[in-house]
Design an enzyme around this catalytic site. Structure first.
Site, PDB file in Angstrom:
ATOM      1  N   LYS A  15     -34.040  60.378 -64.013  1.00  0.00           N
ATOM      2  CA  LYS A  15     -33.666  59.191 -64.771  1.00  0.00           C
ATOM      3  C   LYS A  15     -33.986  59.343 -66.255  1.00  0.00           C
ATOM      4  O   LYS A  15     -33.216  58.885 -67.104  1.00  0.00           O
ATOM      5  CB  LYS A  15     -34.342  57.949 -64.211  1.00  0.00           C
ATOM      6  CG  LYS A  15     -35.817  57.812 -64.497  1.00  0.00           C
ATOM      7  CD  LYS A  15     -36.348  56.478 -64.018  1.00  0.00           C
ATOM      8  CE  LYS A  15     -37.844  56.349 -64.275  1.00  0.00           C
ATOM      9  NZ  LYS A  15     -38.197  56.315 -65.695  1.00  0.00           N
ATOM     10  N   THR A  16     -35.105  59.984 -66.576  1.00  0.00           N
ATOM     11  CA  THR A  16     -35.464  60.166 -67.989  1.00  0.00           C
ATOM     12  C   THR A  16     -34.450  61.072 -68.667  1.00  0.00           C
ATOM     13  O   THR A  16     -34.072  60.851 -69.830  1.00  0.00           O
ATOM     14  CB  THR A  16     -36.887  60.751 -68.117  1.00  0.00           C
ATOM     15  OG1 THR A  16     -37.808  59.906 -67.434  1.00  0.00           O
ATOM     16  CG2 THR A  16     -37.296  60.855 -69.576  1.00  0.00           C
ATOM     17  N   ASP A  38     -35.937  51.062 -69.760  1.00  0.00           N
ATOM     18  CA  ASP A  38     -36.423  51.896 -68.664  1.00  0.00           C
ATOM     19  C   ASP A  38     -37.259  51.049 -67.701  1.00  0.00           C
ATOM     20  O   ASP A  38     -37.835  50.026 -68.093  1.00  0.00           O
ATOM     21  CB  ASP A  38     -37.278  53.026 -69.248  1.00  0.00           C
ATOM     22  CG  ASP A  38     -37.568  54.115 -68.230  1.00  0.00           C
ATOM     23  OD1 ASP A  38     -36.905  54.150 -67.173  1.00  0.00           O
ATOM     24  OD2 ASP A  38     -38.462  54.954 -68.504  1.00  0.00           O
ATOM     25  N   GLU A  39     -37.349  51.457 -66.443  1.00  0.00           N
ATOM     26  CA  GLU A  39     -38.168  50.781 -65.419  1.00  0.00           C
ATOM     27  C   GLU A  39     -37.897  49.275 -65.384  1.00  0.00           C
ATOM     28  O   GLU A  39     -38.825  48.455 -65.378  1.00  0.00           O
ATOM     29  CB  GLU A  39     -39.665  51.038 -65.684  1.00  0.00           C
ATOM     30  CG  GLU A  39     -40.060  52.495 -65.770  1.00  0.00           C
ATOM     31  CD  GLU A  39     -40.117  53.195 -64.416  1.00  0.00           C
ATOM     32  OE1 GLU A  39     -39.643  52.618 -63.419  1.00  0.00           O
ATOM     33  OE2 GLU A  39     -40.615  54.332 -64.362  1.00  0.00           O
ATOM     34  N   GLN A  80     -39.063  51.205 -55.992  1.00  0.00           N
ATOM     35  CA  GLN A  80     -40.320  51.625 -56.617  1.00  0.00           C
ATOM     36  C   GLN A  80     -40.985  50.478 -57.376  1.00  0.00           C
ATOM     37  O   GLN A  80     -41.813  50.711 -58.251  1.00  0.00           O
ATOM     38  CB  GLN A  80     -40.074  52.815 -57.551  1.00  0.00           C
ATOM     39  CG  GLN A  80     -39.564  54.052 -56.822  1.00  0.00           C
ATOM     40  CD  GLN A  80     -39.446  55.245 -57.746  1.00  0.00           C
ATOM     41  OE1 GLN A  80     -40.431  55.854 -58.164  1.00  0.00           O
ATOM     42  NE2 GLN A  80     -38.221  55.591 -58.084  1.00  0.00           N
ATOM     43  N   ARG A  99     -44.030  61.379 -53.988  1.00  0.00           N
ATOM     44  CA  ARG A  99     -44.797  62.170 -54.972  1.00  0.00           C
ATOM     45  C   ARG A  99     -44.858  63.626 -54.540  1.00  0.00           C
ATOM     46  O   ARG A  99     -45.128  64.503 -55.350  1.00  0.00           O
ATOM     47  CB  ARG A  99     -46.236  61.653 -55.111  1.00  0.00           C
ATOM     48  CG  ARG A  99     -46.431  60.218 -55.579  1.00  0.00           C
ATOM     49  CD  ARG A  99     -45.628  59.861 -56.797  1.00  0.00           C
ATOM     50  NE  ARG A  99     -44.372  59.245 -56.417  1.00  0.00           N
ATOM     51  CZ  ARG A  99     -43.342  59.080 -57.242  1.00  0.00           C
ATOM     52  NH1 ARG A  99     -43.410  59.529 -58.469  1.00  0.00           N
ATOM     53  NH2 ARG A  99     -42.231  58.502 -56.836  1.00  0.00           N
TER      54      ARG A  99
END
Length: 617
Positions: free
Chosen positions: A33-34, A219-220, A250, A555
């Site tokens: 995503k980044t 973002d987020e 998330q 993770r």
């Protein structure tokens, strides 16, 4: 300079090039995503020739903003100016420095951090003669912050207050704001609220920034609270070139005011939204992704992405049953020591747990084994304030002349110290009739220390759990002398200078978000522990626990261990918990049938003789 887009996959490329109108990028864990966000900004600058000053990028941490700035510099001309970029709070602070006069704010207004805000709450309580013994300043500060995040001002809050506590907070909130105004100061929450007030009061200023920020990227987005959500709506209303990135699966910060429904409702808020699903994962094996999906797919309140990878299926998951929390820790040590013999660095391993208190038994075994570790987002168990507080009382019981412990006990509160002195008098006659657990429970009951800690905040609940976990140590060492001696030995081993920054990572699942490790251990997979007992009767909270489990599993890059104990000494009580429902969600074909758990006796035979001293304890 032409932007090279060849490294983007098909969906990332489509999301980068769809620059006009509202855009929702649903980005699964490890889906890049980044990369998509930074390339989108670079594309606007390089290909669409949009001036960087017309682009606003909001992140949730300064670290994320700094990382994006560097990436954008690499993708565009390094000498070019950069977009306006930062956290919601930093953006609002800069805006108020320029425009705050419209609200009567002086250019040099102070910004109070959490410590300053807490001092301000204490001052307000002192002004109102409200004792801190019964009403926790930390709890009041958290309640005020929650109200502000919900856009409830100090003048409005009294009409929502129900019950004695909230009515007390309502009085403090009013006084707190008066102090802030008198001091020409804003707390962090005010930064957001004052920008909203500014936009509502002065449409000329709002229009100015709507015209400037033709393109907005957030973002987020699943972590936005109502105030952040409203600010983004105000700014995007004119051009509607708003692109938000996130993943409802998330969203794990509801206790901080985050509302995942903001991302769920984005398409309703902005008709004609283009939606892009980033489902190709670059982090984990397919087995790990399938296990994560089998758990998160049980949630019904938000969209679920089906992640896939070009990597192999990878190793199957190991579900490990231990006899106790000690055997659970020894199993981890066994795996890690075996792997490090194959030249695998300790930094490849992470141990994730649901509650902060679980670190206690893990830390003790790591210290005894001499294996370096690092705690992320917290301090070691015996260095936590609440633990040191209770230990000061216990040390005074053993040695009333201990001036260091007395000084600490005085700081906890004179009223509590007076109650403690009554215990000292009561127990001095029949001292030997009490064991460690008796002493500890008597102190907690008589001084009301747990009630003081439990201020209604998530942090307060965590502190209570830590103190309850200290009861587990008391249960293992019945005499007070042995108990305090064990604590001293563990504290001696817990020397920060001896710790290796390259050790095994220990952290809560909440702190793990955004990180990745080749091998992950998720421990304490038992009902009541994970999912947490506080979530069992609430569907929404249970869904958040499931999202937290999803975050933990994703993770892992290569290997995932999920462990549970048949019996666990936790909070001073030996309990037999059911296996976590999350484990039963995982299909059997994803689980290894070759788990080889070495119990304590087997493990002792395999460990280096260098550790004989601690192994015999």
């Amino acid at each position: 300079m032409t932007l090279d887009l060849s490294s983007l996959n098909r969906e990332q490329l489509a999301a980068v090039e769809a620059t006009e109108g509202p855009c929702l990028i649903l980005a699964g864990a490890g889906s890049g995503k980044t990369r998509a966000l930074t390339y989108r900004v670079a594309y606007l600058i390089s290909e669409k020739k949009i001036s960087p000053e017309n682009i606003l990028v909001m992140t949730f941490t300064n670290r994320a903003a700094a990382e994006m700035v560097e990436r954008i510099k690499q993708l565009t001309d390094n000498s070019a100016s950069q977009p306006v970029m930062g956290t919601f709070h930093s953006f609002c602070a800069r805006l108020l420095r320029k425009e705050g006069a419209a609200l009567g704010l002086p250019p040099g207004f102070a910004i109070y951090d959490e410590s300053d805000a807490l001092d301000c709450v204490k001052q307000a309580m002192a002004n109102l003669a409200i004792p801190t013994l019964k009403t926790s300043p930390h709890g009041v500060r958290s309640t005020i912050s929650g109200a502000k995040n919900e856009l409830i001002s100090s003048l409005e809050y009294p009409q929502y207050a129900r019950g004695f506590y909230q009515e007390t907070v309502a009085k403090i909130y009013l006084e707190y704001q008066k102090i802030l105004e008198k001091n020409h100061a804003l707390d962090f929450d005010d930064l957001l609220l004052y920008v909203i007030k500014l936009f509502q009061k002065d449409t000329t200023i709002l229009t100015k920034y709507q015209i400037q920020f033709r393109y907005i990227l957030i973002d987020e987005y699943q972590d936005t609270n109502p105030a952040q959500y409203l600010i983004s709506q105000y700014l995007a209303k004119r051009n509607k070139n708003i692109c938000v990135v996130g993943d409802a699966s998330q969203s794990i910060y509801s206790f901080r005011g985050a509302d995942f429904r903001n991302i769920v409702n984005f398409q309703k808020d902005y008709p004609g939204t283009k939606v892009f699903n980033l489902e190709q994962n670059y982090r984990s094996t397919q087995n790990i992704l399938d296990a994560a999906h089998s758990i998160i797919s049980k949630n019904k309140s938000h969209p679920i992405l089906k992640l896939w990878t070009e990597k192999s299926s990878g190793e199957k998951l190991e579900i490990v049953e231990a006899r106790s929390e000690v055997d659970e820790a020894l199993f981890l040590l066994n795996v890690i020591t075996s792997e490090t013999k194959q030249s695998i660095p300790l930094t490849d391993f992470a141990i994730l747990y649901r509650t902060n208190a679980q670190s206690r038994s893990l830390e003790e075994q790591f210290l005894k084994a001499g294996i370096p570790y690092k705690l992320v987002g917290g301090v070691s168990f015996y260095q936590r304030k609440e633990i040191k507080d209770v230990l000061s009382y216990l040390r005074l019981l053993q040695n009333p002349n201990d001036s260091v412990s007395l000084k600490r006990a005085e700081k906890i509160g004179k009223g509590r110290l007076a109650k403690f002195m009554e215990i000292l008098t009561e127990t001095s006659v029949n001292f030997d009739k009490y064991n460690s657990l008796d002493f500890m429970d008597l102190i907690l009951s008589k001084t009301g220390y747990l009630a003081y800690l439990d201020d209604g905040t998530e942090e307060g609940k965590m502190r209570v759990e830590n103190v309850k976990e200290l009861r587990s140590v008391a249960e293992e060492f019945p005499t007070l002398t042995d108990f305090l001696e064990n604590v001293a030995l563990v504290e001696a081993g817990d020397n920060p200078r001896k710790k290796n920054k390259d050790g095994v990572t220990l952290m809560t699942l909440h702190n793990a978000k955004g990180l990745e490790f080749p091998t992950v251990f998720m421990v304490g997979m038992e009902e009541g522990l994970f999912p947490h007992s506080r979530s069992m009767l609430d569907v929404n909270e249970l869904e958040e626990e499931r999202r937290l489990c999803y975050v933990g599993i994703t993770r892992a890059k290569k290997k995932l261990y999920l462990t549970y104990a048949r019996a666990r000494l936790f909070f001073g009580t030996r309990s037999n918990n059911l296996v976590s429902r999350f484990l039963s969600d995982i299909p059997k074909d994803l689980i290894s049938s070759n788990t080889n758990f070495k119990d304590r006796d087997q493990f002792l035979e395999d460990v280096s003789t260098d550790n004989d001293d601690w192994l015999n304890t």
